[in-house]
Scaffold this motif. Structure first.
Motif, PDB file in Angstrom:
ATOM      1  N   CYS A   1     -33.422 -66.316 -75.740  1.00 33.29           N
ATOM      2  CA  CYS A   1     -32.928 -67.555 -75.111  1.00 33.29           C
ATOM      3  C   CYS A   1     -33.129 -67.552 -73.590  1.00 33.29           C
ATOM      4  N   ASP A   2     -33.683 -68.624 -73.083  1.00 33.06           N
ATOM      5  CA  ASP A   2     -33.917 -68.825 -71.636  1.00 33.06           C
ATOM      6  C   ASP A   2     -34.910 -67.855 -71.015  1.00 33.06           C
ATOM      7  N   GLU A   3     -35.663 -67.112 -71.794  1.00 33.67           N
ATOM      8  CA  GLU A   3     -36.603 -66.155 -71.193  1.00 33.67           C
ATOM      9  C   GLU A   3     -37.684 -66.909 -70.404  1.00 33.67           C
ATOM     10  N   THR A   4     -37.780 -66.600 -69.116  1.00 36.31           N
ATOM     11  CA  THR A   4     -38.804 -67.240 -68.279  1.00 36.31           C
ATOM     12  C   THR A   4     -40.091 -66.421 -68.343  1.00 36.31           C
ATOM     13  N   GLU A   5     -41.154 -67.032 -67.785  1.00 37.26           N
ATOM     14  CA  GLU A   5     -42.443 -66.343 -67.738  1.00 37.26           C
ATOM     15  C   GLU A   5     -42.318 -65.054 -66.923  1.00 37.26           C
ATOM     16  N   GLU A   6     -41.530 -65.136 -65.840  1.00 36.85           N
ATOM     17  CA  GLU A   6     -41.362 -63.959 -64.986  1.00 36.85           C
ATOM     18  C   GLU A   6     -40.623 -62.836 -65.729  1.00 36.85           C
ATOM     19  N   GLU A   7     -39.614 -63.227 -66.496  1.00 41.27           N
ATOM     20  CA  GLU A   7     -38.874 -62.222 -67.275  1.00 41.27           C
ATOM     21  C   GLU A   7     -39.774 -61.578 -68.333  1.00 41.27           C
ATOM     22  N   HIS A   8     -40.642 -62.393 -68.901  1.00 43.65           N
ATOM     23  CA  HIS A   8     -41.621 -61.858 -69.860  1.00 43.65           C
ATOM     24  C   HIS A   8     -42.549 -60.854 -69.160  1.00 43.65           C
ATOM     25  N   GLN A   9     -42.960 -61.187 -67.937  1.00 47.96           N
ATOM     26  CA  GLN A   9     -43.809 -60.252 -67.174  1.00 47.96           C
ATOM     27  C   GLN A   9     -43.071 -58.931 -66.939  1.00 47.96           C
ATOM     28  N   ASP A  10     -41.750 -59.008 -66.732  1.00 49.29           N
ATOM     29  CA  ASP A  10     -40.958 -57.786 -66.536  1.00 49.29           C
ATOM     30  C   ASP A  10     -41.047 -56.877 -67.762  1.00 49.29           C
ATOM     31  N   THR A  11     -41.064 -57.489 -68.950  1.00 48.49           N
ATOM     32  CA  THR A  11     -41.192 -56.686 -70.165  1.00 48.49           C
ATOM     33  C   THR A  11     -42.569 -56.025 -70.216  1.00 48.49           C
ATOM     34  N   LEU A  12     -43.604 -56.820 -69.909  1.00 48.20           N
ATOM     35  CA  LEU A  12     -44.958 -56.232 -69.886  1.00 48.20           C
ATOM     36  C   LEU A  12     -45.024 -55.073 -68.897  1.00 48.20           C
ATOM     37  N   SER A  13     -44.401 -55.256 -67.734  1.00 49.34           N
ATOM     38  CA  SER A  13     -44.524 -54.198 -66.721  1.00 49.34           C
ATOM     39  C   SER A  13     -43.700 -52.966 -67.112  1.00 49.34           C
ATOM     40  N   LEU A  14     -42.560 -53.174 -67.756  1.00 55.39           N
ATOM     41  CA  LEU A  14     -41.787 -52.014 -68.235  1.00 55.39           C
ATOM     42  C   LEU A  14     -42.619 -51.215 -69.240  1.00 55.39           C
ATOM     43  N   MET A  15     -43.250 -51.938 -70.153  1.00 53.51           N
ATOM     44  CA  MET A  15     -44.032 -51.245 -71.194  1.00 53.51           C
ATOM     45  C   MET A  15     -45.244 -50.535 -70.598  1.00 53.51           C
ATOM     46  N   ALA A  16     -45.815 -51.141 -69.570  1.00 54.88           N
ATOM     47  CA  ALA A  16     -46.964 -50.505 -68.913  1.00 54.88           C
ATOM     48  C   ALA A  16     -46.518 -49.260 -68.156  1.00 54.88           C
ATOM     49  N   GLU A  17     -45.293 -49.327 -67.617  1.00 62.40           N
ATOM     50  CA  GLU A  17     -44.798 -48.193 -66.842  1.00 62.40           C
ATOM     51  C   GLU A  17     -44.421 -47.023 -67.761  1.00 62.40           C
ATOM     52  N   VAL A  18     -43.709 -47.327 -68.837  1.00 61.95           N
ATOM     53  CA  VAL A  18     -43.267 -46.236 -69.722  1.00 61.95           C
ATOM     54  C   VAL A  18     -44.439 -45.664 -70.527  1.00 61.95           C
ATOM     55  N   LYS A  19     -45.334 -46.531 -70.967  1.00 60.99           N
ATOM     56  CA  LYS A  19     -46.425 -46.139 -71.877  1.00 60.99           C
ATOM     57  C   LYS A  19     -45.867 -45.519 -73.161  1.00 60.99           C
ATOM     58  N   TYR A  20     -45.357 -46.384 -74.024  1.00 56.73           N
ATOM     59  CA  TYR A  20     -44.813 -45.929 -75.310  1.00 56.73           C
ATOM     60  C   TYR A  20     -45.934 -45.514 -76.250  1.00 56.73           C
ATOM     61  N   ASP A  21     -45.658 -44.523 -77.062  1.00 53.41           N
ATOM     62  CA  ASP A  21     -46.618 -44.111 -78.083  1.00 53.41           C
ATOM     63  C   ASP A  21     -46.621 -45.064 -79.265  1.00 53.41           C
ATOM     64  N   LEU A  22     -45.546 -45.830 -79.383  1.00 53.80           N
ATOM     65  CA  LEU A  22     -45.401 -46.751 -80.516  1.00 53.80           C
ATOM     66  C   LEU A  22     -44.374 -47.805 -80.112  1.00 53.80           C
ATOM     67  N   ALA A  23     -44.587 -49.055 -80.556  1.00 58.73           N
ATOM     68  CA  ALA A  23     -43.581 -50.083 -80.264  1.00 58.73           C
ATOM     69  C   ALA A  23     -43.462 -51.033 -81.443  1.00 58.73           C
ATOM     70  N   TYR A  24     -42.219 -51.407 -81.756  1.00 61.85           N
ATOM     71  CA  TYR A  24     -41.958 -52.425 -82.768  1.00 61.85           C
ATOM     72  C   TYR A  24     -41.614 -53.689 -81.999  1.00 61.85           C
ATOM     73  N   MET A  25     -42.462 -54.713 -82.140  1.00 63.67           N
ATOM     74  CA  MET A  25     -42.325 -55.890 -81.282  1.00 63.67           C
ATOM     75  C   MET A  25     -42.053 -57.129 -82.131  1.00 63.67           C
ATOM     76  N   PHE A  26     -41.057 -57.918 -81.718  1.00 63.15           N
ATOM     77  CA  PHE A  26     -40.626 -59.056 -82.528  1.00 63.15           C
ATOM     78  C   PHE A  26     -40.451 -60.299 -81.672  1.00 63.15           C
ATOM     79  N   ALA A  27     -40.722 -61.465 -82.278  1.00 63.00           N
ATOM     80  CA  ALA A  27     -40.339 -62.724 -81.644  1.00 63.00           C
ATOM     81  C   ALA A  27     -38.869 -62.957 -81.978  1.00 63.00           C
ATOM     82  N   TYR A  28     -38.104 -63.454 -81.016  1.00 65.59           N
ATOM     83  CA  TYR A  28     -36.673 -63.684 -81.247  1.00 65.59           C
ATOM     84  C   TYR A  28     -36.470 -64.662 -82.396  1.00 65.59           C
TER      85      TYR A  28
END
Ligand code: SAH
Ligand code: SF4
Length: 439
Positions: A294-321
């Motif tokens: 709810c209310d997720e902005t484009e910038e907040e979405h970018q924050d998720t991309l950048s977190l994932m790029a920073e951590v570099k997970y070996d595996l991720a389970y990704m879902f649409a709300y």
């Protein structure tokens, strides 16, 4: 968790003299164990129920159909009154009542028990594992969840948190080890808040590691709030506690985390990741991400991309709300990110994640791993498949190796999902000396 619950149900029904069969066509009673976590999980169940309704009609009604698990509480009225699809609706804490409910159905009554319990852990019930590979088993150690994340239906469908006494868990591990199992995954909706009054999760993990030094221990699904150093140190020191940790982040934006009622910030989360990598060299990490909350902005979405790029997970389970009834988000917020935007954001995070996984897997080429063989590869009978301590799937030539063997393997190639390797020799946790990993 539903696989594990089904094993408990098997046990209760087999005590009554019932026997499992492979195909619904051969069954007098069919149960579907259901999940409510997202809308599409529920849709699949409705479709299955319609198939069973047709099957039942062909058999002139001579078939009992029951719904078990999380959907039970949510849809009992709909299911029993409107759709006439089901004879029996039983929630996750009421499986002991199944024999009685089945006899109610035999007497021509519809049967329902969706009561949630504060105590039920099925501690004394010995799960009957009819469908596993004989190598890895699930053991439920706690049930329910008290966290009340804004998006999540689990606290409503599975009730309050409660932990199974450590003694009964350790007994079960011992039995599994005696039966030749080589890997156990300890399960709970919020597994690391385990506390039976005498043992914390860290203490239980340590005790579990001592049952059989050649049996690998994993756990799922933890919450970032409960990772004390003691636990990380045990994982680092005990060779059979696997160096793989799932840490669901959900989002990389502090504002979204707050709306989700997740009790950490991006910064605290990243600190935890750093601590894990410090204490457990070579640890692999995975996560859960929800996109389009709810209310997720484009910038907040970018924050998720950048977190994932920073951590570099070996595996991720990704879902649409997916909005769920009764949750805080359903009551207080608007599900206002359009479907096409959710989908686009989801594919962006998936695409980035796939390329990170490929990059990480390429670094594995040339490394040696101890692989526990789970069975033959899906593609060829001439190849075996198994996982590393760090939870990476490896495929290699069968040679003389067998299911349940620990095999030392050198990695030779990879995709974003699988490693390919050359088997060197049969080995064991005690024998295998992992090479030092550059962090
Ligand atoms: N107890 C675990 C997660 C259990 S549910 C934890 O706290 O991390 C598994 C995953 O499903 C969650 O981590 C979340 O990413 C996802 N999920 C839960 N509710 C959802 C919803 N309403 N829509 C989309 N994904 C959801
Ligand atoms: Fe759901 Fe996990 Fe949050 Fe519990 S901790 S409410 S199971 S997402």
């Amino acid at each position: 968790m539903n696989v594990s619950d089904t094993e408990i149900v098997n046990s209760i029904l087999m005590e009554e003299g019932m026997q499992p069969v492979n195909e619904p066509e051969d069954a007098e009673v069919v149960f579907i164990n259901t999940c409510s976590i997202r809308e599409n999980a529920e849709e699949r169940v409705w479709n299955r129920l319609k198939e069973f309704k047709a099957m039942k009609r062909e058999r002139d009604g001579d078939m009992t159909v029951g719904v078990l698990g999380c959907m039970a509480e949510r849809i009992r009225e709909q299911i029993m009154e409107k759709e006439e699809l089901v004879d029996l609706v039983v929630g996750p804490d009421a499986y002991r009542d199944l024999p009685k409910l089945l006899s109610d159905v035999d007497d021509g009554r519809k049967a329902v028990n969706v009561l949630l319990s504060l105590e039920e852990t099925y501690a004394d019930i010995k799960p009957v594992r009819t469908n596993d590979n004989g190598v890895s088993a699930f053991v439920t150690i706690m049930r329910g969840c008290d966290n009340m994340c804004a998006f999540c239906v689990v606290p409503f469908t599975r009730g309050r948190e409660r932990s199974r006494p450590a003694e009964s868990i350790l007994d079960e591990l011992k039995q599994l080890s005696d039966q030749g199992y080589k890997e156990v995954t300890l399960l709970g909706q919020n597994v690391n808040s385990y506390d039976d009054g005498e043992n914390t999760f860290a203490e239980l993990m340590f005790k579990a590691s001592q049952v059989d030094p050649e049996m690998r221990i994993r756990f799922s699904s933890p919450h970032p709030k409960d990772f004390p150093e003691e636990l990380l140190e045990s994982i680092s020191e005990q060779p059979n506690l696997c160096s793989y940790i799932h840490i669901p982040a959900q989002s990389g934006s502090n504002a979204v985390l707050e709306r989700m009622r997740r009790p950490y910030t991006r910064e605290q989360y990243l600190e935890l990741v750093e601590k894990m990598r410090d204490i457990i060299p070579g640890v692999t990490l995975s996560t859960d991400i929800i996109t389009g909350f709810c209310d997720e902005t484009e910038e907040e979405h970018q924050d998720t991309l950048s977190l994932m790029a920073e951590v570099k997970y070996d595996l991720a389970y990704m879902f649409a709300y997916s909005e769920r009834g009764r949750t805080l988000a359903e009551r207080k917020y608007e599900d206002n990110v359009p479907e096409d935007v959710k989908k686009r954001r989801l594919s962006e995070i998936i695409e980035q994640q796939m390329s990170i996984q490929e990059e990480l897997n390429k670094k594995e080429i040339g490394r040696r791993h101890l692989v526990l063989v789970e069975g033959t590869s899906k593609r060829s009978d001439e190849q075996l498949r198994g996982r590393t301590d760090t939870n990476k799937m490896v495929v290699f030539d069968r040679k003389d190796f067998e299911k349940g063997d620990y095999v030392e393997v050198t990695i030779t190639d990879c995709t974003s999902a699988t490693l390919m390797g050359d088997p060197i020799k049969k080995s064991s946790i005690a024998e295998f000396e992992a090479e030092p990993v550059a962090v």
